[in-house]
Write a protein that holds these residues in place. Structure first.
Motif, PDB file in Angstrom:
ATOM      1  N   ARG A  68       0.584  -1.396   0.308  1.00 46.00           N
ATOM      2  CA  ARG A  68      -0.238  -0.190  -0.130  1.00 46.00           C
ATOM      3  C   ARG A  68       0.906   0.899  -0.062  1.00 46.00           C
ATOM      4  O   ARG A  68       0.536   2.108  -0.495  1.00 46.00           O
ATOM      5  CB  ARG A  68      -0.454  -0.010   1.545  1.00 46.00           C
ATOM      6  CG  ARG A  68      -1.913   0.846   0.936  1.00 46.00           C
ATOM      7  CD  ARG A  68      -2.984   0.763   2.182  1.00 46.00           C
ATOM      8  NE  ARG A  68      -4.150   1.943   1.741  1.00 46.00           N
ATOM      9  CZ  ARG A  68      -5.207   2.329   2.968  1.00 46.00           C
ATOM     10  NH1 ARG A  68      -4.799   1.606   4.144  1.00 46.00           N
ATOM     11  NH2 ARG A  68      -5.984   2.596   2.336  1.00 46.00           N
TER      12      ARG A  68
ATOM     13  N   ARG B  92     -15.731   0.055   3.261  1.00 51.99           N
ATOM     14  CA  ARG B  92     -13.763   0.444   3.338  1.00 51.99           C
ATOM     15  C   ARG B  92     -12.968  -0.839   3.506  1.00 51.99           C
ATOM     16  O   ARG B  92     -13.294  -1.428   5.329  1.00 51.99           O
ATOM     17  CB  ARG B  92     -13.317   1.962   2.903  1.00 51.99           C
ATOM     18  CG  ARG B  92     -14.416   2.065   2.167  1.00 51.99           C
ATOM     19  CD  ARG B  92     -14.035   2.274   0.373  1.00 51.99           C
ATOM     20  NE  ARG B  92     -12.505   2.415   0.559  1.00 51.99           N
ATOM     21  CZ  ARG B  92     -12.098   3.735  -0.128  1.00 51.99           C
ATOM     22  NH1 ARG B  92     -13.328   4.680  -0.742  1.00 51.99           N
ATOM     23  NH2 ARG B  92     -10.842   4.160  -0.413  1.00 51.99           N
ATOM     24  N   ASN B  93     -11.746  -0.887   4.154  1.00 52.09           N
ATOM     25  CA  ASN B  93     -11.224  -1.213   5.403  1.00 52.09           C
ATOM     26  C   ASN B  93     -11.239  -1.010   6.257  1.00 52.09           C
ATOM     27  O   ASN B  93     -11.170   0.786   6.086  1.00 52.09           O
ATOM     28  CB  ASN B  93      -9.725  -0.970   4.473  1.00 52.09           C
ATOM     29  CG  ASN B  93      -8.675  -1.140   5.438  1.00 52.09           C
ATOM     30  OD1 ASN B  93      -8.535  -1.920   6.874  1.00 52.09           O
ATOM     31  ND2 ASN B  93      -7.467  -1.696   4.246  1.00 52.09           N
TER      32      ASN B  93
END
Lengths: 285, 126
Positions: A68, B92-93
Motif C-alpha cells: 500500500r 472500506r478497509n
C-alpha cells in the motif's frame, strides 16, 4: 497601361502577430496563469510532496503494509521512490527532526531497499503500532534533559558508523555542566546533550574527546531513546579530557576523571553532563 | 492601401494574442504545482486516512489538526465525519475506518454507524 495589383501587407501581418503573441504570452504567464484544481499528488509542490511522503511513512509505520505504501508513493510520480524517501529520511535525521518522523521515513526507506543514514539506529523497528483507545495524546519528550536526570537504562552498544556530516551551521556553546558522583548513577561517563535553542535534540553532531595520548570521535543521535542529541563516552579514571563539538564549539577543557566520593562515602569516578545549544539570540533551527 | 494594412495588423494582433495565450498556458513559465488544498477529492480522502493513521501512531492531536488544516476544508470536522460515514457505507478497509472514526471522535462527533469502530476507551464526544 495596367494598374499594378496592391501587394499584400506582410509587414503589418507580421507586426500584428508578434505584438499579439507577446501580449498573449504576458496574459497567460502573468495576468492569468494556470490555476490547477483537482490535482494528483504528483502535481503537489515540493514541500507538500515531502509532507505527503512523511504521511505515507507514518501510515506504513502504523499498518506495515508495504504494498500500500508503494501504491501511495507511486501517485507522486517519482522515478526512484526508495531514494526519495531515503533522502528525506537523511534530511530529517540531519535536521534533528522529531524522532518518530525520522523513524518512519527510515523504516520505509529501508523497506523499499534504500540505505538511509539512520538505518543503524532504527533498523528493524517496523511494527504496527496502533494505539487504539489512546484518544488522549501522549506527550513526547523533546525537552532538554533536566540537570538531575534519572539513571539511564543499560547502555546500548550500537557501533557508530555515521557519515561525518556537520548538521548545523550555527555555533554552539556550553550552556550547562553538571558533575554527578552518585551510587545510583553510572560512573565515569561524559554525557553530551546537543539541542537547538528550542530544546530539540540535534543528532549527527560530531564530538571529539581528547586526552593525553589519545582521542576518540563519535556522534550524537545514536541513543535516541535518551535524546536525539545525546552521546556519551566512558572515561578512564585519572585522566583529564577535552570535549569539542567539531567545528561548532570551543573545546571544553578540564574534565577530570579523578576519584570522587559518593554520598555514601564510596569512591567512584564522576560523570559529567555537558549541555550545548546555540548562543542566546542565535537560531538553531 | 493603409486601411488594408491596418486591417491586416488587427487580424495579426488577434491571431497572435490567441496563439500567445494558448502557448503560455500550455508552456507555463513557472513550475506548475499546487498545494494539498488542490488535491482531487480521492486523494484528499487518502490523505485524510493517512492523517488518521499517523495520529494513531503519534497521538499528536495538534499535528493531526494542522495536517487536516492544509486541505483547507471549511469544516474539517464535518469533512472527517462525512468521509468516515462514506467509508463505512462503502465497506472500506476497517483499519482506515477506525482511523477516520478516531479523528472524528476527537473532533467531538460520533454517529451511530461509527460506534462499532470506536476504540473501547474513547468517550464519544471527548
Amino acid at each position: 497601361m495596367r494598374a499594378s495589383k496592391p501587394r499584400f501587407p506582410w509587414i503589418a501581418l507580421l507586426a500584428g502577430l508578434i505584438l499579439g503573441f507577446s501580449g498573449g504570452l504576458y496574459y497567460a504567464w502573468f495576468l492569468n496563469p494556470v490555476n490547477l484544481v483537482n490535482i494528483a499528488p504528483s502535481q503537489l509542490t515540493s514541500a507538500d510532496q515531502q509532507a505527503y511522503i512523511l504521511l505515507i511513512s507514518e501510515a506504513y509505520l502504523h499498518d506495515g503494509d508495504l504494498e500500500r505504501a508503494r501504491e501511495r508513493l507511486a501517485t507522486l510520480g517519482i522515478r526512484d521512490v526508495a531514494q526519495a524517501v531515503a533522502v528525506q529520511a537523511d534530511s530529517a535525521f540531519l535536521a534533528g527532526a522529531d524522532t518518530l518522523q525520522i523513524r518512519a521515513l527510515t523504516t520505509l526507506a529501508e523497506a523499499l531497499g534504500a540505505q538511509p543514514m539512520a538505518a543503524d539506529i532504527f533498523s528493524g523497528t517496523i511494527a504496527p503500532t496502533p494505539v487504539a483507545g489512546s484518544a488522549i495524546p501522549t506527550a513526547t519528550s523533546e525537552t532538554v534533559p533536566s540537570p538531575t536526570p534519572s539513571p539511564s537504562p543499560t547502555p546500548i552498544s550500537i557501533t557508530p558508523t555515521p557519515t561525518p556530516l556537520i548538521v548545523v551551521e550555527t555555533e554552539l556553546e556550553l550552556i550547562g555542566r553538571n558533575v554527578i558522583c552518585d551510587d545510583e548513577y553510572p560512573a565515569g561517563l561524559i554525557e553530551i546533550y546537543v539541542s537547538t535553542e528550542f530544546g530539540r535534540g540535534i543528532p549527527a553532531v560530531e564530538v571529539q574527546v581528547m586526552w593525553e595520548g589519545g582521542e576518540d570521535t563519535f556522534y550524537t543521535g545514536l541513543k535516541p531513546e535518551v535524546n536525539p542529541g545525546y552521546a556519551d563516552f566512558q572515561m578512564e579514571p585519572g585522566q583529564v579530557y577535552t570535549v569539542t563539538l567539531v567545528g561548532l564549539s570551543e573545546p571544553v577543557v578540564g574534565i577530570d576523571s579523578s576519584d570522587c566520593f559518593t554520598g555514601s562515602g564510596q569512591i567512584s569516578t564522576p560523570t559529567y553532563q555537558l549541555f550545548f545549544a546555540p548562543p542566546q539570540g542565535e537560531s538553531g533551527e | 492601401m493603409i486601411r488594408r494594412a491596418l486591417l491586416t495588423l488587427l487580424i495579426g494582433l488577434g491571431l497572435g494574442a490567441l496563439g500567445g495565450a494558448v502557448f503560455g498556458w500550455l508552456v507555463p513559465i513557472q513550475d506548475v504545482s499546487a498545494g494539498l488544498d488542490k488535491l482531487h477529492p480521492t486523494y484528499k480522502a487518502e490523505y485524510t486516512v493517512m492523517v488518521g493513521a499517523a495520529y494513531a501512531v503519534d497521538g499528536d492531536w495538534d499535528l493531526a489538526q494542522a495536517r487536516l488544516g492544509r486541505l483547507a476544508e471549511p469544516d474539517p470536522a464535518g469533512y472527517v465525519v462525512l468521509l468516515a460515514e462514506q467509508y463505512i457505507a462503502s465497506g472500506r478497509n476497517p483499519d482506515d475506518i477506525r482511523n477516520l472514526v478516531r479523528l472524528a471522535a476527537h473532533f467531538g462527533y460520533t454517529t451511530p454507524p461509527m460506534l462499532p469502530y470506536l476504540p473501547p476507551t474513547v468517550e464519544p464526544g471527548s
